[in-house]
Design a protein around this motif. Sequence first.
Motif, PDB file in Angstrom:
ATOM      1  N   GLU A   2      38.120  34.997  42.157  1.00  7.05           N
ATOM      2  CA  GLU A   2      39.183  34.057  42.510  1.00  7.05           C
ATOM      3  C   GLU A   2      39.925  34.526  43.751  1.00  7.05           C
ATOM      4  N   HIS A   3      40.137  35.858  43.818  1.00 10.50           N
ATOM      5  CA  HIS A   3      40.821  36.428  44.979  1.00 10.50           C
ATOM      6  C   HIS A   3      40.040  36.173  46.254  1.00 10.50           C
ATOM      7  N   ASP A   6      40.382  32.659  47.379  1.00 16.28           N
ATOM      8  CA  ASP A   6      41.746  32.544  47.895  1.00 16.28           C
ATOM      9  C   ASP A   6      41.839  33.070  49.324  1.00 16.28           C
ATOM     10  N   ILE A   7      41.254  34.262  49.534  1.00 18.92           N
ATOM     11  CA  ILE A   7      41.338  34.896  50.858  1.00 18.92           C
ATOM     12  C   ILE A   7      40.566  34.087  51.895  1.00 18.92           C
ATOM     13  N   LEU A  10      42.498  30.913  52.752  1.00 22.79           N
ATOM     14  CA  LEU A  10      43.659  31.207  53.592  1.00 22.79           C
ATOM     15  C   LEU A  10      43.225  31.543  55.013  1.00 22.79           C
ATOM     16  N   LEU A  43      42.934  25.024  48.133  1.00 23.48           N
ATOM     17  CA  LEU A  43      43.648  26.239  47.755  1.00 23.48           C
ATOM     18  C   LEU A  43      44.515  25.990  46.520  1.00 23.48           C
ATOM     19  N   PHE A  44      45.132  24.797  46.445  1.00 23.58           N
ATOM     20  CA  PHE A  44      45.977  24.488  45.289  1.00 23.58           C
ATOM     21  C   PHE A  44      45.152  24.443  44.006  1.00 23.58           C
ATOM     22  N   VAL A  46      42.547  26.366  43.438  1.00 29.67           N
ATOM     23  CA  VAL A  46      42.336  27.777  43.092  1.00 29.67           C
ATOM     24  C   VAL A  46      43.599  28.355  42.467  1.00 29.67           C
ATOM     25  N   LEU A  47      44.757  27.896  42.922  1.00 31.44           N
ATOM     26  CA  LEU A  47      46.024  28.423  42.407  1.00 31.44           C
ATOM     27  C   LEU A  47      46.475  27.679  41.151  1.00 31.44           C
ATOM     28  N   ASP A  48      45.596  26.933  40.522  1.00 33.40           N
ATOM     29  CA  ASP A  48      45.862  26.252  39.245  1.00 33.40           C
ATOM     30  C   ASP A  48      46.856  25.109  39.349  1.00 33.40           C
ATOM     31  N   GLY A 111      50.764  36.575  41.437  1.00 30.85           N
ATOM     32  CA  GLY A 111      50.109  36.507  40.128  1.00 30.85           C
ATOM     33  C   GLY A 111      50.728  37.386  39.063  1.00 30.85           C
TER      34      GLY A 111
ATOM     35  N   LYS B  53      51.628  30.884  40.496  1.00 32.04           N
ATOM     36  CA  LYS B  53      50.364  31.373  39.924  1.00 32.04           C
ATOM     37  C   LYS B  53      50.595  32.588  39.031  1.00 32.04           C
ATOM     38  N   GLU B  55      48.266  35.555  37.108  1.00 30.08           N
ATOM     39  CA  GLU B  55      46.919  36.128  37.024  1.00 30.08           C
ATOM     40  C   GLU B  55      46.294  35.804  35.661  1.00 30.08           C
TER      41      GLU B  55
END
Lengths: 326, 118
Positions: A2-3, A6-7, A10, A43-44, A46-48, A111, B53, B55
């Motif tokens: 997930e990171h 995200d990266i 971005l 991205l949103f 991925v950020l739930d 997080g 968010k 984790e």
Amino acid sequence: MEHLVDIVLLGLLMITGFAIVRMRSLLAAAMLTSIYSLLSASLFVVLDAVDVALTEAAIGAGISTILLLATVALTTDEEKAPRHTPLLPLVVVIATGAALIYGTLDMPHYGDPAAPIHQYVAPTYLHDTPGVIGVPNVVTSVLASYRGYDTLGEVTVIFTAGVGVMVLLGYRLRRCNITGPGIRNLIVLRVIAKLFFPLILLFALYVLLHGDYGPGGGFQAGVVFATGFILYALAFGLGNAQRLIPRKLLRIMVAVGMLIYAAVGIESMLLGGKFLEYRVLADDPVTGQRLGIMLIELGVGIAVASVVLIIYYAFVSRHCQAPEDM
Amino acid sequence: MSELLGHFNYWIVIILMMTGFYIVIARPNLIKKIIGLFIFQTSVFILFISMAKIEGGTAPIIEEGISVYSNPLPHVLILTAIVVSLATTALGLALVVRIREAYGTINEDDIHVQDEED
């Protein structure tokens, strides 16, 4: 994993941002803005934040881009080089950015479940929503019920924007058909548009009615609904679209949408509750909440769809005016 | 490493924010300024959603067997902020169209020159 996503997202956002700065063609800049918006919607996800992603994709990547393109068409595509050297703005921006980055060092880590933001009202909303409101989507319950006043204010903002654009760009315009022969010959566009038009409207209804259970709600549904008509107008001409859904009707529907919302509030006052206290609307408080949410989402959807179409009509039909009418 | 990852989102947000800010203050073209404003706005959205968010959490739609959800409150605030961004963008662009009709240009420098001549 997930990171990593995200990266990467971005990073792509940053590249798109820099490309927009460098781009001299405004048409290209508008398209890059659309990409930027679509990347942030991804991205949103991925950020739930699925509700936010749906809204950003519909409004940022969809409607805002159409308005930008309409403005470029009405003005000019060429951006002249600035007269001043960019040295002073660059210094200001770097200094501000450095100060802000210094400020982030105190922030809780990304997080982190122990961050202060997650400690106070949010757990209450998450805990109480199933029992008190009875809808699984907490974003919908907070939006429509807990913070119903805010959302009423939001609809008022949209309403005001619609009125403002009508005042600025004129609302008493003659019908016009700006579809040139170029578009008329694009048979693929016309067939696809005809095929998608009913599907988009159906999807808008799904987003509206399913907003309690999944991502969606009145705002998203309204925008998706308007997008269907915008696609129709692009493929078949503004005149045909206005025959389908005339301006006069839209002007009434904006007010109707807001009035539905406010009427739910007043109805709950008449039934002995407070303004927008939905639980008095039915014998069972949870049924009342669900009924109230459904009604105000409907009002929001109608108002947003009408305002978006009014704004679109206003921008596009600006082309048809002869200069002396202005 | 954890310090780097822990604040990575926020730093990119600030870079994006400053990109938008730079366009607004350094570019004389009015449409470009509105695009800059849009980039700035979106970076603020990302800032809020990054803070929401958690984790290992999931989207805030209650379901059996899931206990960790991301914070729904920033989602609501940003959802409505996106709708407001549509309102501001539409009004701003309508003003740009009117300025173009009145001045014949959307370049801020040229507009200043014309204003001084009057």
